[in-house]
Scaffold this motif. Structure first.
Motif, PDB file in Angstrom:
ATOM      1  N   VAL A  60      -9.581   0.252 -13.942  1.00  0.00           N
ATOM      2  CA  VAL A  60      -8.156  -0.461 -13.872  1.00  0.00           C
ATOM      3  C   VAL A  60      -7.765  -0.506 -15.410  1.00  0.00           C
ATOM      4  O   VAL A  60      -8.488  -0.866 -16.138  1.00  0.00           O
ATOM      5  N   VAL A  61      -6.470  -0.132 -15.404  1.00  0.00           N
ATOM      6  CA  VAL A  61      -5.699  -0.078 -16.868  1.00  0.00           C
ATOM      7  C   VAL A  61      -4.911  -1.362 -16.554  1.00  0.00           C
ATOM      8  O   VAL A  61      -4.045  -1.226 -15.918  1.00  0.00           O
ATOM      9  N   ILE A  62      -5.072  -2.321 -17.328  1.00  0.00           N
ATOM     10  CA  ILE A  62      -4.247  -3.464 -17.428  1.00  0.00           C
ATOM     11  C   ILE A  62      -3.142  -3.804 -18.740  1.00  0.00           C
ATOM     12  O   ILE A  62      -3.484  -3.026 -19.671  1.00  0.00           O
ATOM     13  N   GLY A  63      -2.452  -4.521 -18.571  1.00  0.00           N
ATOM     14  CA  GLY A  63      -1.484  -4.947 -19.685  1.00  0.00           C
ATOM     15  C   GLY A  63      -2.270  -5.757 -20.639  1.00  0.00           C
ATOM     16  O   GLY A  63      -3.131  -6.484 -20.549  1.00  0.00           O
ATOM     17  N   ASP A  64      -1.587  -5.923 -22.179  1.00  0.00           N
ATOM     18  CA  ASP A  64      -2.161  -6.550 -22.833  1.00  0.00           C
ATOM     19  C   ASP A  64      -2.015  -8.203 -22.645  1.00  0.00           C
ATOM     20  O   ASP A  64      -0.796  -8.417 -22.427  1.00  0.00           O
ATOM     21  N   GLY A  65      -2.942  -8.881 -22.521  1.00  0.00           N
ATOM     22  CA  GLY A  65      -2.792 -10.529 -22.537  1.00  0.00           C
ATOM     23  C   GLY A  65      -3.043 -10.517 -20.795  1.00  0.00           C
ATOM     24  O   GLY A  65      -2.856 -11.764 -20.524  1.00  0.00           O
ATOM     25  N   ASP A  66      -3.196  -9.695 -19.956  1.00  0.00           N
ATOM     26  CA  ASP A  66      -3.463  -9.772 -18.765  1.00  0.00           C
ATOM     27  C   ASP A  66      -4.898 -10.026 -17.991  1.00  0.00           C
ATOM     28  O   ASP A  66      -5.196  -9.977 -16.853  1.00  0.00           O
ATOM     29  N   THR A  79     -17.365  -5.996  -6.850  1.00  0.00           N
ATOM     30  CA  THR A  79     -16.929  -5.281  -7.983  1.00  0.00           C
ATOM     31  C   THR A  79     -18.326  -4.486  -8.716  1.00  0.00           C
ATOM     32  O   THR A  79     -18.345  -4.016  -9.787  1.00  0.00           O
ATOM     33  N   ARG A  80     -19.197  -4.099  -7.873  1.00  0.00           N
ATOM     34  CA  ARG A  80     -20.449  -3.397  -8.372  1.00  0.00           C
ATOM     35  C   ARG A  80     -19.940  -1.981  -8.910  1.00  0.00           C
ATOM     36  O   ARG A  80     -20.540  -1.484  -9.775  1.00  0.00           O
ATOM     37  N   ARG A  81     -18.894  -1.448  -8.357  1.00  0.00           N
ATOM     38  CA  ARG A  81     -18.346  -0.135  -9.014  1.00  0.00           C
ATOM     39  C   ARG A  81     -17.107   0.009  -9.780  1.00  0.00           C
ATOM     40  O   ARG A  81     -16.620   0.778 -10.211  1.00  0.00           O
ATOM     41  N   LEU A  82     -16.858  -1.471 -10.098  1.00  0.00           N
ATOM     42  CA  LEU A  82     -15.925  -1.646 -11.160  1.00  0.00           C
ATOM     43  C   LEU A  82     -15.984  -1.825 -12.482  1.00  0.00           C
ATOM     44  O   LEU A  82     -16.708  -2.629 -12.717  1.00  0.00           O
ATOM     45  N   ALA A  83     -15.290  -0.783 -13.344  1.00  0.00           N
ATOM     46  CA  ALA A  83     -15.709  -0.782 -14.769  1.00  0.00           C
ATOM     47  C   ALA A  83     -14.637  -1.872 -15.216  1.00  0.00           C
ATOM     48  O   ALA A  83     -13.895  -2.485 -15.014  1.00  0.00           O
ATOM     49  N   THR A  84     -15.273  -2.056 -16.620  1.00  0.00           N
ATOM     50  CA  THR A  84     -14.520  -3.014 -17.510  1.00  0.00           C
ATOM     51  C   THR A  84     -13.161  -2.329 -17.648  1.00  0.00           C
ATOM     52  O   THR A  84     -12.866  -1.258 -17.884  1.00  0.00           O
ATOM     53  N   PRO A  85     -12.204  -3.315 -17.526  1.00  0.00           N
ATOM     54  CA  PRO A  85     -10.649  -2.910 -17.647  1.00  0.00           C
ATOM     55  C   PRO A  85     -10.288  -2.328 -18.809  1.00  0.00           C
ATOM     56  O   PRO A  85     -11.031  -2.746 -20.106  1.00  0.00           O
ATOM     57  N   THR A  86      -9.620  -1.400 -18.912  1.00  0.00           N
ATOM     58  CA  THR A  86      -8.971  -0.703 -20.021  1.00  0.00           C
ATOM     59  C   THR A  86      -7.462  -1.298 -20.418  1.00  0.00           C
ATOM     60  O   THR A  86      -6.731  -1.565 -19.649  1.00  0.00           O
ATOM     61  N   GLN A  87      -7.338  -1.648 -21.767  1.00  0.00           N
ATOM     62  CA  GLN A  87      -5.930  -1.873 -22.047  1.00  0.00           C
ATOM     63  C   GLN A  87      -4.931  -0.629 -22.210  1.00  0.00           C
ATOM     64  O   GLN A  87      -5.323   0.422 -22.836  1.00  0.00           O
ATOM     65  N   GLY A  88      -3.922  -0.988 -21.601  1.00  0.00           N
ATOM     66  CA  GLY A  88      -2.924   0.197 -21.501  1.00  0.00           C
ATOM     67  C   GLY A  88      -2.008   0.087 -22.515  1.00  0.00           C
ATOM     68  O   GLY A  88      -1.923  -0.556 -23.504  1.00  0.00           O
ATOM     69  N   GLY A  89      -0.996   1.057 -22.335  1.00  0.00           N
ATOM     70  CA  GLY A  89      -0.104   1.293 -23.654  1.00  0.00           C
ATOM     71  C   GLY A  89       1.381   0.810 -23.376  1.00  0.00           C
ATOM     72  O   GLY A  89       1.440   0.141 -22.032  1.00  0.00           O
TER      73      GLY A  89
END
Length: 402
Positions: A60-66, A79-89
């Motif tokens: 999942v790509v999430i917003g800054d501060g979310d 959440t076993r297959r859920l990766a650490t979220p990535t900060q979006g642009g």
């Protein structure tokens, strides 16, 4: 045997874009974190991807501060297959690129499904169709719906400049399916060319010179954009899900041993249980309750004791399968209630651990799991300490069949 589901030999990842602000939808939070039927829009969108067995990783790509909003949104999900979220642009295009780079850093290569988190009603069938649409030769494939309204192009002054023929126009949705390396290369090429205004990945792939195939979209896979969309989404969700209740019962006799399994927890005891698997009566009863609510047979249908592969198997695998079936059918688990009947061992000291384990296996909150224990007042086989039993009730909601 267990029900066979779509699988692919090529690794598949899902990338959900949830970095936008969603200002047109109103409210005091980005639209992907607003609630529909008691869950965030993002959670609704995630669940079918997390339940799809062909998908190895979900990002999942999430917003800054979310970060806090995101943590709340995924609480109670598997959440076993859920990766650490990535900060979006700052744009959707940049957010997708960052998500792809994170996948590349993890060593991923295969098929990637890119999905907008603002589409919470994506179905398991649509996800499987996206994977299947690439086949062995396609590089990109997107879901498309025929346009039913007449479309017109206007000029800078608001006057009609053109009326394109409607028979070749389509509206497109997500998830869009791509070969991973060509998509990442197209994103990097677009950055190098300072092309930063693509609103979906299919348009970017067209620009990069790749053919884009289409497959039938789903009219119910709507995108939530405006405030009224949330009103309709709440009505749709409430009207389309029907409540089902299933019950389960299991019993096992004691035998020589030094422990029993109850609710996924190993409990020391002066006896063991006679069983083909690990003999967890609580999880067996709960598995049957979920399968009963689904009207999909019982535990013996899917995991027959005559099959040697289930000898000594952890019962958590059976419960995980049943909970997965609920999600694959677009449903949700509302409540799980279990009563364990035995003179010993005492269940009370292990209640919290059992609750947490069952919640983790089924992907629900702990307050959706009730664990009770009773004796049979020294009557019957449990009263004579010859064995133990469990009764379970599962309350779920499933999409209403037309």
């Amino acid at each position: 045997m267990p029900i066979q589901r779509h699988e692919t030999d090529i690794p598949v990842a899902a990338l959900l874009v949830a970095a936008g602000r969603g200002l047109r939808a109103g409210g005091d939070a980005p639209k992907q974190y607003r609630l529909v039927d008691g869950r965030s829009v993002l959670a609704h969108a995630l669940m079918p991807f997390l339940a799809e067995p062909a998908i190895a990783q979900v990002s999942v790509v999430i917003g800054d501060g979310d970060e806090a909003r995101y943590a709340d949104a995924i609480a109670g999900l598997d959440t076993r297959r859920l990766a650490t979220p990535t900060q979006g642009g700052s744009t959707r295009q940049d957010s997708v690129r960052r998500g792809l780079l994170a996948l590349a850093a993890s060593g991923f290569d295969g098929i990637v499904l890119v999905h907008d988190a603002a589409r919470p009603f994506v179905s398991p069938a649509q996800i499987e169709a996206a994977i299947a649409a690439l086949g062995t030769t396609e590089i990109a494939a997107i879901p498309a719906l025929p346009v039913t309204d007449t479309i017109k192009r206007t000029d800078a002054h608001g006057h009609i400049a053109e009326t394109p023929p409607r028979d070749r126009l389509v509206s497109v949705q997500t998830p869009q399916a791509f070969r991973f390396r060509p998509l990442l290369a197209a994103h990097e090429a677009a950055v190098g060319a300072r092309m930063t205004t693509f609103t979906d990945d299919a348009a970017l792939m067209e620009w990069a010179g790749h053919p884009v195939a289409t497959f039938p979209g789903d009219p119910t896979n709507v995108k939530l954009t405006h405030a009224d969309d949330f009103l309709r989404a709440g009505t749709r969700s409430a009207a389309s899900l029907v409540t089902r209740v299933g019950t389960g019962y299991d019993v096992h006799a004691f035998c020589e041993g030094d422990h029993v399994w109850l609710g996924g927890i190993r409990i020391s005891h002066d006896r063991g249980v006679l069983a083909h698997s690990d003999g967890d009566v609580a999880l067996h009863a709960l598995t049957d309750a979920l399968l009963g609510a689904l009207a999909e047979g019982d535990i013996g249908t899917h995991f027959p004791p005559s099959d040697p592969q289930w000898r000594g198997a952890a019962s958590a695998r059976f419960l995980d399968f049943a909970a997965d079936r609920v999600r694959l059918r677009g449903g949700r688990i509302d409540h799980l209630d279990i009563t364990i009947v035995c003179e010993a061992p005492k269940v009370g000291p292990h209640r919290d651990a059992i609750t947490a384990e069952i919640a983790a296996i089924t992907g629900v909150r702990e307050d959706q799991v009730a664990i009770k224990a009773t004796t049979s007042e020294r009557m019957g086989f449990t009263g004579r300490r010859e064995g133990l039993a469990a009764l379970a009730t599962a309350t779920i909601r499933l999409p209403e069949q037309e």
